[in-house]
Design a protein around this motif. Structure first.
Motif, PDB file in Angstrom:
ATOM      1  N   GLU A  85      -3.068   0.786  11.412  1.00  0.00           N
ATOM      2  CA  GLU A  85      -4.243   1.606  11.687  1.00  0.00           C
ATOM      3  C   GLU A  85      -4.122   3.027  11.158  1.00  0.00           C
ATOM      4  O   GLU A  85      -5.133   3.717  11.035  1.00  0.00           O
ATOM      5  N   ILE A  86      -2.923   3.475  10.853  1.00  0.00           N
ATOM      6  CA  ILE A  86      -2.760   4.806  10.269  1.00  0.00           C
ATOM      7  C   ILE A  86      -3.455   4.843   8.906  1.00  0.00           C
ATOM      8  O   ILE A  86      -4.068   5.837   8.536  1.00  0.00           O
ATOM      9  N   GLU A  87      -3.390   3.744   8.172  1.00  0.00           N
ATOM     10  CA  GLU A  87      -4.060   3.660   6.874  1.00  0.00           C
ATOM     11  C   GLU A  87      -5.560   3.441   7.044  1.00  0.00           C
ATOM     12  O   GLU A  87      -6.373   4.024   6.333  1.00  0.00           O
ATOM     13  N   ASN A  88      -5.938   2.557   7.996  1.00  0.00           N
ATOM     14  CA  ASN A  88      -7.340   2.212   8.203  1.00  0.00           C
ATOM     15  C   ASN A  88      -7.468   1.678   9.630  1.00  0.00           C
ATOM     16  O   ASN A  88      -6.758   0.736   9.986  1.00  0.00           O
ATOM     17  N   PRO A  89      -8.352   2.228  10.448  1.00  0.00           N
ATOM     18  CA  PRO A  89      -8.443   1.774  11.840  1.00  0.00           C
ATOM     19  C   PRO A  89      -8.853   0.312  12.001  1.00  0.00           C
ATOM     20  O   PRO A  89      -8.754  -0.234  13.093  1.00  0.00           O
ATOM     21  N   LEU A  90      -9.294  -0.329  10.919  1.00  0.00           N
ATOM     22  CA  LEU A  90      -9.612  -1.756  10.975  1.00  0.00           C
ATOM     23  C   LEU A  90      -8.384  -2.635  10.770  1.00  0.00           C
ATOM     24  O   LEU A  90      -8.448  -3.841  11.009  1.00  0.00           O
ATOM     25  N   TRP A  91      -7.281  -2.072  10.328  1.00  0.00           N
ATOM     26  CA  TRP A  91      -6.091  -2.881  10.025  1.00  0.00           C
ATOM     27  C   TRP A  91      -5.286  -3.161  11.298  1.00  0.00           C
ATOM     28  O   TRP A  91      -4.121  -2.814  11.409  1.00  0.00           O
ATOM     29  N   HIS A  92      -5.931  -3.818  12.240  1.00  0.00           N
ATOM     30  CA  HIS A  92      -5.211  -4.332  13.412  1.00  0.00           C
ATOM     31  C   HIS A  92      -4.162  -5.322  12.915  1.00  0.00           C
ATOM     32  O   HIS A  92      -4.251  -5.799  11.777  1.00  0.00           O
ATOM     33  N   GLY A  93      -3.210  -5.678  13.742  1.00  0.00           N
ATOM     34  CA  GLY A  93      -2.136  -6.573  13.294  1.00  0.00           C
ATOM     35  C   GLY A  93      -2.653  -7.845  12.649  1.00  0.00           C
ATOM     36  O   GLY A  93      -2.211  -8.240  11.572  1.00  0.00           O
ATOM     37  N   GLU A  94      -3.619  -8.477  13.292  1.00  0.00           N
ATOM     38  CA  GLU A  94      -4.153  -9.732  12.772  1.00  0.00           C
ATOM     39  C   GLU A  94      -4.954  -9.518  11.492  1.00  0.00           C
ATOM     40  O   GLU A  94      -4.801 -10.265  10.518  1.00  0.00           O
ATOM     41  N   VAL A  95      -5.820  -8.504  11.481  1.00  0.00           N
ATOM     42  CA  VAL A  95      -6.659  -8.245  10.307  1.00  0.00           C
ATOM     43  C   VAL A  95      -5.802  -7.796   9.126  1.00  0.00           C
ATOM     44  O   VAL A  95      -6.026  -8.213   7.983  1.00  0.00           O
ATOM     45  N   HIS A  96      -4.795  -6.985   9.397  1.00  0.00           N
ATOM     46  CA  HIS A  96      -3.907  -6.552   8.311  1.00  0.00           C
ATOM     47  C   HIS A  96      -3.125  -7.735   7.751  1.00  0.00           C
ATOM     48  O   HIS A  96      -2.920  -7.847   6.539  1.00  0.00           O
ATOM     49  N   CYS A  97      -2.725  -8.649   8.620  1.00  0.00           N
ATOM     50  CA  CYS A  97      -2.043  -9.861   8.171  1.00  0.00           C
ATOM     51  C   CYS A  97      -2.971 -10.676   7.268  1.00  0.00           C
ATOM     52  O   CYS A  97      -2.558 -11.158   6.201  1.00  0.00           O
ATOM     53  N   LEU A  98      -4.227 -10.824   7.687  1.00  0.00           N
ATOM     54  CA  LEU A  98      -5.187 -11.584   6.879  1.00  0.00           C
ATOM     55  C   LEU A  98      -5.474 -10.878   5.558  1.00  0.00           C
ATOM     56  O   LEU A  98      -5.594 -11.527   4.513  1.00  0.00           O
ATOM     57  N   LYS A  99      -5.564  -9.564   5.579  1.00  0.00           N
ATOM     58  CA  LYS A  99      -5.756  -8.796   4.342  1.00  0.00           C
ATOM     59  C   LYS A  99      -4.624  -9.085   3.368  1.00  0.00           C
ATOM     60  O   LYS A  99      -4.839  -9.397   2.197  1.00  0.00           O
ATOM     61  N   ARG A 100      -3.411  -8.985   3.875  1.00  0.00           N
ATOM     62  CA  ARG A 100      -2.230  -9.218   3.019  1.00  0.00           C
ATOM     63  C   ARG A 100      -2.153 -10.677   2.559  1.00  0.00           C
ATOM     64  O   ARG A 100      -1.732 -10.972   1.445  1.00  0.00           O
ATOM     65  N   PHE A 101      -2.579 -11.592   3.411  1.00  0.00           N
ATOM     66  CA  PHE A 101      -2.601 -13.014   3.067  1.00  0.00           C
ATOM     67  C   PHE A 101      -3.509 -13.247   1.862  1.00  0.00           C
ATOM     68  O   PHE A 101      -3.144 -13.931   0.911  1.00  0.00           O
ATOM     69  N   TYR A 102      -4.693 -12.651   1.878  1.00  0.00           N
ATOM     70  CA  TYR A 102      -5.635 -12.857   0.774  1.00  0.00           C
ATOM     71  C   TYR A 102      -5.289 -12.022  -0.455  1.00  0.00           C
ATOM     72  O   TYR A 102      -5.866 -12.237  -1.523  1.00  0.00           O
ATOM     73  N   GLU A 103      -4.340 -11.129  -0.344  1.00  0.00           N
ATOM     74  CA  GLU A 103      -3.822 -10.415  -1.516  1.00  0.00           C
ATOM     75  C   GLU A 103      -2.732 -11.216  -2.221  1.00  0.00           C
ATOM     76  O   GLU A 103      -2.363 -10.902  -3.349  1.00  0.00           O
ATOM     77  N   MET A 104      -2.198 -12.241  -1.550  1.00  0.00           N
ATOM     78  CA  MET A 104      -1.184 -13.103  -2.162  1.00  0.00           C
ATOM     79  C   MET A 104      -1.825 -13.946  -3.264  1.00  0.00           C
ATOM     80  O   MET A 104      -3.007 -14.301  -3.166  1.00  0.00           O
ATOM     81  N   PRO A 105      -1.056 -14.309  -4.295  1.00  0.00           N
ATOM     82  CA  PRO A 105      -1.594 -15.250  -5.277  1.00  0.00           C
ATOM     83  C   PRO A 105      -1.997 -16.552  -4.570  1.00  0.00           C
ATOM     84  O   PRO A 105      -1.299 -17.011  -3.662  1.00  0.00           O
TER      85      PRO A 105
END
Length: 197
Positions: free
Chosen positions: A53-73
């Protein structure tokens, strides 16, 4: 019948994959929520992440995990229908929606909304459910047309005594580590830029 080996595996991931990332995140001012994605077939870890959340208040643990998941090839990702979603804390309304929109048919969590409020002094999940959605605590459908959710603690409580006691002791050790992380977060949150800290 509860799959004891699955509970052990989920606790392994929390303890060895999520907690180290969370400790680093808390040191930077983030909350202590984290998540992971595992393959259903062999329970191997696809990805573990923590709150950002320091980077973006929407990056909760679950949402940040999903963000990173969809950044994977794509070749490295698993189809969400073939994956287990693990959250350290019961997902808030934002995270419940994100899990739903990304097509997971399940999620597991260790700490409840009440734990977030009472043990970790982060009451926003329950307040938002009440104020925005006019729902009582636990007011969402834990099993619905999209997914089924599982409280790890509830699963453990249903086990025979020997396994229940062993896993409750394990959860106790993990909880003690989260208590430490919570203390660090609470002591430093005044200086962060998270709207609902």
């Amino acid at each position: 019948m509860t799959d004891i080996s699955l509970i052990d595996r989920l606790l392994d991931v929390i303890e060895h994959d999520i907690v180290p990332k969370t400790a680093e995140g808390v040191a930077h001012g983030n909350k202590l929520f984290g998540a992971a994605i595992l393959r259903k077939d062999d329970r191997s870890l696809v990805l573990a992440e923590t709150n950002n959340e320091i980077e973006n208040p929407l990056w909760h643990g679950e949402v940040h995990c999903l963000k990173r998941f969809y950044e994977m090839p794509k070749a490295e990702r698993v189809d969400t229908e073939d994956a287990l979603f693990l959250a350290t804390h019961e997902p808030c309304s934002l995270c419940l929606s994100a899990i739903t929109w990304t097509g997971f048919d399940n999620f597991y969590y260790l700490f409840s909304h009440e734990d977030s409020r009472d043990s970790f002094a982060i009451p926003h999940d329950l307040k938002i459910l009440k104020e925005v959605f006019t729902l009582d605590p636990g007011g969402y459908n834990a099993e619905n047309a999209y997914w089924k959710s599982f409280s790890i603690r509830r699963l453990v409580r249903a086990l025979p005594e020997a396994e229940r006691e062993r896993l409750e002791a394990r959860i106790g050790k993990i909880s003690a580590r989260y208590d430490e992380l919570s203390g660090s977060y609470q002591a430093s949150k005044a200086g962060n830029d998270i709207p609902l800290s």
